[in-house]
Motif scaffolding. Sequence first.
Motif, PDB file in Angstrom:
ATOM      1  N   ASN A   1       3.384  -2.027  -9.242  1.00 40.40           N
ATOM      2  CA  ASN A   1       4.678  -2.318  -8.635  1.00 40.40           C
ATOM      3  C   ASN A   1       4.616  -2.323  -7.105  1.00 40.40           C
ATOM      4  OD1 ASN A   1       6.049  -2.281 -11.222  1.00 40.40           O
ATOM      5  ND2 ASN A   1       5.679  -0.095 -11.217  1.00 40.40           N
ATOM      6  N   SER A   2       3.717  -1.541  -6.513  1.00 40.05           N
ATOM      7  CA  SER A   2       3.594  -1.474  -5.053  1.00 40.05           C
ATOM      8  C   SER A   2       2.421  -2.322  -4.604  1.00 40.05           C
ATOM      9  CB  SER A   2       3.412  -0.020  -4.613  1.00 40.05           C
ATOM     10  OG  SER A   2       4.463   0.776  -5.067  1.00 40.05           O
ATOM     11  N   GLN A   3       2.515  -3.621  -4.796  1.00 41.51           N
ATOM     12  CA  GLN A   3       1.369  -4.477  -4.571  1.00 41.51           C
ATOM     13  C   GLN A   3       1.237  -4.923  -3.126  1.00 41.51           C
ATOM     14  OE1 GLN A   3       1.921  -7.545  -7.472  1.00 41.51           O
ATOM     15  NE2 GLN A   3       0.733  -6.480  -8.998  1.00 41.51           N
ATOM     16  N   TYR A   4       2.096  -4.453  -2.235  1.00 42.00           N
ATOM     17  CA  TYR A   4       2.000  -4.977  -0.878  1.00 42.00           C
ATOM     18  C   TYR A   4       1.833  -3.897   0.177  1.00 42.00           C
ATOM     19  CZ  TYR A   4       6.244  -3.415   1.355  1.00 42.00           C
ATOM     20  OH  TYR A   4       7.174  -2.631   1.957  1.00 42.00           O
ATOM     21  N   TRP A   5       2.412  -2.689  -0.015  1.00 45.52           N
ATOM     22  CA  TRP A   5       2.502  -1.778   1.126  1.00 45.52           C
ATOM     23  C   TRP A   5       1.141  -1.308   1.602  1.00 45.52           C
ATOM     24  CZ3 TRP A   5       0.391   2.978   0.636  1.00 45.52           C
ATOM     25  CH2 TRP A   5       0.328   3.569  -0.617  1.00 45.52           C
ATOM     26  N   TRP A   6       0.199  -1.070   0.657  1.00 47.50           N
ATOM     27  CA  TRP A   6      -1.110  -0.614   1.121  1.00 47.50           C
ATOM     28  C   TRP A   6      -1.856  -1.741   1.831  1.00 47.50           C
ATOM     29  CZ3 TRP A   6      -5.739  -2.679  -0.452  1.00 47.50           C
ATOM     30  CH2 TRP A   6      -5.734  -3.455  -1.617  1.00 47.50           C
ATOM     31  N   VAL A   7      -1.549  -3.010   1.486  1.00 47.31           N
ATOM     32  CA  VAL A   7      -2.167  -4.132   2.193  1.00 47.31           C
ATOM     33  C   VAL A   7      -1.657  -4.179   3.634  1.00 47.31           C
ATOM     34  CG1 VAL A   7      -2.536  -6.625   2.184  1.00 47.31           C
ATOM     35  CG2 VAL A   7      -2.330  -5.411   0.025  1.00 47.31           C
ATOM     36  N   VAL A   8      -0.361  -3.884   3.821  1.00 49.04           N
ATOM     37  CA  VAL A   8       0.214  -3.857   5.172  1.00 49.04           C
ATOM     38  C   VAL A   8      -0.527  -2.839   6.034  1.00 49.04           C
ATOM     39  CG1 VAL A   8       2.246  -3.185   6.514  1.00 49.04           C
ATOM     40  CG2 VAL A   8       2.501  -4.692   4.533  1.00 49.04           C
ATOM     41  N   PHE A   9      -0.711  -1.626   5.507  1.00 47.85           N
ATOM     42  CA  PHE A   9      -1.347  -0.579   6.307  1.00 47.85           C
ATOM     43  C   PHE A   9      -2.845  -0.830   6.467  1.00 47.85           C
ATOM     44  CE2 PHE A   9       2.478   1.616   4.641  1.00 47.85           C
ATOM     45  CZ  PHE A   9       3.095   1.782   5.867  1.00 47.85           C
ATOM     46  N   HIS A  10      -3.449  -1.461   5.495  1.00 46.22           N
ATOM     47  CA  HIS A  10      -4.849  -1.846   5.666  1.00 46.22           C
ATOM     48  C   HIS A  10      -4.964  -2.900   6.765  1.00 46.22           C
ATOM     49  CE1 HIS A  10      -8.700  -3.897   4.034  1.00 46.22           C
ATOM     50  NE2 HIS A  10      -8.996  -2.947   4.882  1.00 46.22           N
ATOM     51  N   GLY A  11      -4.067  -3.879   6.743  1.00 42.60           N
ATOM     52  CA  GLY A  11      -4.092  -4.903   7.775  1.00 42.60           C
ATOM     53  C   GLY A  11      -3.844  -4.329   9.160  1.00 42.60           C
ATOM     54  N   MET A  12      -2.873  -3.419   9.263  1.00 45.75           N
ATOM     55  CA  MET A  12      -2.572  -2.825  10.564  1.00 45.75           C
ATOM     56  C   MET A  12      -3.714  -1.924  11.038  1.00 45.75           C
ATOM     57  SD  MET A  12       0.217  -4.214  11.358  1.00 45.75           S
ATOM     58  CE  MET A  12       0.298  -3.345  12.915  1.00 45.75           C
ATOM     59  N   SER A  13      -4.335  -1.175  10.112  1.00 42.41           N
ATOM     60  CA  SER A  13      -5.488  -0.346  10.490  1.00 42.41           C
ATOM     61  C   SER A  13      -6.616  -1.218  11.015  1.00 42.41           C
ATOM     62  CB  SER A  13      -5.989   0.459   9.277  1.00 42.41           C
ATOM     63  OG  SER A  13      -5.012   1.338   8.800  1.00 42.41           O
ATOM     64  N   SER A  14      -6.888  -2.325  10.324  1.00 41.89           N
ATOM     65  CA  SER A  14      -7.937  -3.246  10.764  1.00 41.89           C
ATOM     66  C   SER A  14      -7.618  -3.830  12.129  1.00 41.89           C
ATOM     67  CB  SER A  14      -8.104  -4.379   9.745  1.00 41.89           C
ATOM     68  OG  SER A  14      -8.452  -3.876   8.469  1.00 41.89           O
ATOM     69  N   ALA A  15      -6.346  -4.176  12.342  1.00 37.98           N
ATOM     70  CA  ALA A  15      -5.945  -4.752  13.627  1.00 37.98           C
ATOM     71  C   ALA A  15      -6.118  -3.752  14.760  1.00 37.98           C
ATOM     72  CB  ALA A  15      -4.487  -5.212  13.548  1.00 37.98           C
ATOM     73  N   PHE A  16      -5.714  -2.501  14.556  1.00 42.75           N
ATOM     74  CA  PHE A  16      -5.849  -1.481  15.597  1.00 42.75           C
ATOM     75  C   PHE A  16      -7.313  -1.189  15.911  1.00 42.75           C
ATOM     76  CE2 PHE A  16      -1.488   0.228  14.245  1.00 42.75           C
ATOM     77  CZ  PHE A  16      -0.847  -0.516  15.220  1.00 42.75           C
ATOM     78  N   LEU A  17      -8.203  -1.416  14.932  1.00 47.65           N
ATOM     79  CA  LEU A  17      -9.633  -1.197  15.159  1.00 47.65           C
ATOM     80  C   LEU A  17     -10.323  -2.403  15.772  1.00 47.65           C
ATOM     81  CD1 LEU A  17     -10.580   0.643  11.843  1.00 47.65           C
ATOM     82  CD2 LEU A  17     -10.491   1.644  14.129  1.00 47.65           C
TER      83      LEU A  17
END
Length: 912
Positions: free
Chosen positions: A164-180
């Motif tokens: 059911n939560s198929q997007y929120w962890w992708v958001v934080f993965h994307g943001m973590s990758s961007a900050f790195l």
Amino acid sequence: MKLLMGQAKRHAPRSSTTASTCLDIIIKILNDFSLAECSEDILRHFIHTIIELADIAIYFPAKTALVCLLLERTTVAAQNFGDTRSVAILHLIHAHLLTFGSFDISPQADKLFDIGFEMGESIGDEDMIEYISTFLGFRHFLKGEFKEAEMQFSKVRGRFALPNSQYWWVVFHGMSSAFLGFDRQAIGSLESALQSAILRNEQLSAEFLRLHLALVLLMFGKTREALAHINAVSEQVDSDSVPVLQIRTAWILMFYHYCTGNLASSHAMMEKINDILVQSNIAKPMHHFPWILETLYIFKKKGMKEAKHFNLKKEFELSSQSPSNQIKAGAWRIRGIMALEEPVTDLDGAMNCLKKALKMYINVGNPIETARVKLDLARVYTHLGRNQVATRLRAAAYRIHRHFGQPAWLDEMPRPRTLPTEDKEAPWLRNHGRSTRITAPVRADEFQRQRLAMLCRKLRVEQAAFFSIKDGEINALSRYNISKTFLNEQIIAQYKSWIMRHLQTKKIERRRGKHGSCILISIENISSNTYLFLLNKYFEDDLLNLSEEKIITSTKSFFKDLHFIQPDEQEAIHKPGSTANVVISPNATQDEFITNNETMLQLLLKLKQATATDVSIHIFGETGVGKELLARFIHRHSGRRGSFVCVHPASMTESLFESAFFGHEKGSFTGATNQKIGFFELANEGTLFIDEVGELPLSTQAKFLRVLQERTFIRVGGLREIRSNFRLVTATNRDLEQEIAAGRFRMDLYYRISVVPVEVPALRMRGDDSLILAQVFLDDLARKYQRGPVALSEANRRLIAAYPWPGNVRELENVIERAVILYNGGNLDLSLQWPEGPTPKAPEAEPSPTSDIVADWPTLEEIERRYIKMVLDRTDGQIDGNDGAAALLGIGRSTLYAKIRRFGFKQSRRFE
């Protein structure tokens, strides 16, 4: 309940009032439901409903407290049932719900996280570890520990998706990758998730993904592309949209206007956020954006009005309390800038603050913010007259800015004259993009995914696929930031002809297309039938301008590393030990179906035609006619790579059915000490044969039907939806139509399993097959029991031909085996017991009313036609009833009607 959940999700983007009402109804129903005496099955459904509710509630902060109470009650009920797996998951979801809205980790949430992690790690199976990794990554993200967050999210991004939560962890993965500084990885993962959300028609998830994709694009200088996504969301968001979505949209617009130098519009967006917070009566959430404080400082510097929820002094206080090291570093940077720009410049204070910020940003791993601090420090050193240090700092900052496409300098200092070459590997990418050999044993698909991710980071690629081509079919071996559905339906559909033409050239080819710029690569003499497809949608020119030397060097290393594990090799799925009710055959090549009967040969031809499709086949006939052998025949000719799984549910208790077919997770109930793979999963890419399907309990038939319709299921105690591409073959000796009439079998299930019904004739109706099979059995068994040459006498042959074989082929084999075991020379003693008395001296039948049917040695089909005609004449066309033709013939009503139509009998009025 599912309807209300769906309505809440559907209305959240445009009508939060309706969505909130749906949630209120759901919460009331769940609160009124008693868990005291519910069954284990009902509790599992309740747990899944609560998890789905919690997923929606993250958009409605006002509902958080009520949903948390439900989570606590559900956790207690799961503990009472001994479902430790669900207890661990519920703790993690509870902690996530408490932190998601505020972006702050309270002591209660931290404790729940710790309990959930400890319980989940003790269970320790792959699904649970991946599930834990999503929450570990989230907690690391909140603390500004982006390296650790990215590492945790990378464990799940290739295979796992929450139901059911198929997007929120992708958001934080994307943001973590961007900050790195992994700009292409961040953009590619968010773009892939957005494509999937659109294909699934999940509007709410799609809007949030668009906004965060726009944010990342702004971070890396792609303002035009970011604005297109912002506008797409703005068209959907209005004053009645869920407040969280309104706030996030205004936040991204605030950053967009700041990046483009439109401070007035940026300030207007800040005031809009403030108004939404006041009207919605919700607290301002903490943020993870380092530019918020900088923006507020610029507003104050320009004399713009502060808002209630955006007071610079209060923001400094909140930043110092933030769990995020990145936000704390941002606060130190702004303090340093303020000290530098005060009327009375405090150079020592500015130096100390900026050095603290620089140290924290380096620890966080954010290269862009590190570059900004270096520029600020360069200004300080220039004021102090230390120009050489200032020049080195500017050179290092400029290199990062150029790499990430940042806008012009925020200060007015000249650019450095000498710069490092672009080809030298950037220091912030070391230990991340470099190709290092993996020697630890890993799954083939995981190994390929890791190597592909490394290659894409090195070449700075957004999306990629690694595939093989065989017999004109393109088969994906590994994917990077591309969903399987999008790859098949969009990418391969558009580029297939181009890819197939490339087979002849074996060159590196580049082109622009609907989805962006792409490169197709094959390396001759390294991999003859495998290819790389690289795609950039937002950084198109960068991909097309990659040098051929760099592509060849990088991809040769990639292909060479894959020699550790063959591309098509897959780890064998763990199969439980053999049990009394299941047989698993990796390939069903043995036991050929032996027949010389025309009817049976036509039946086998019909089955071969059916095996070319994936439709369900239902085999019916008397006991012992060879139904399982025919099922193996179907599997063998279907071309399926998976196993042949034979299940006998008659020996399975009703309480164990769900665990046996669906499998269960470790810790899902008392006694579940290990994960168990169910029959549906074992038969993936193979054939699932259910013998005596009529024995399935009625209560389980509805669950079975859903799996047949969707080809998806969830293990008992699990959350991950598993897809299994199995071919279903069923068999029974019961008349399922009579079972349906008696209420013991579902009609919808009957039509689902019998798309192609196959009736196997009894052995007595198959002519010389009994003699052929008897000889085959005799030869095999004589070798097995070392009886030397044994032959059937003429008397044996006449007896076998005349005997009615009520037990069919199974009885024939048993009779021959018994005779071989007891053989002491001479003639075989078959010791047949006739159904209606002792064995007659002569096998010839006395004259009877049916003598004329076989007098002229007709074909078997003609015998059947004459016999049915005779019975219909005798019953005067009566079909039903104890004295009807169907009862006398021993076949079902619908079967008889089918034969009447086939043989072209003139219908009597009694037929209807």
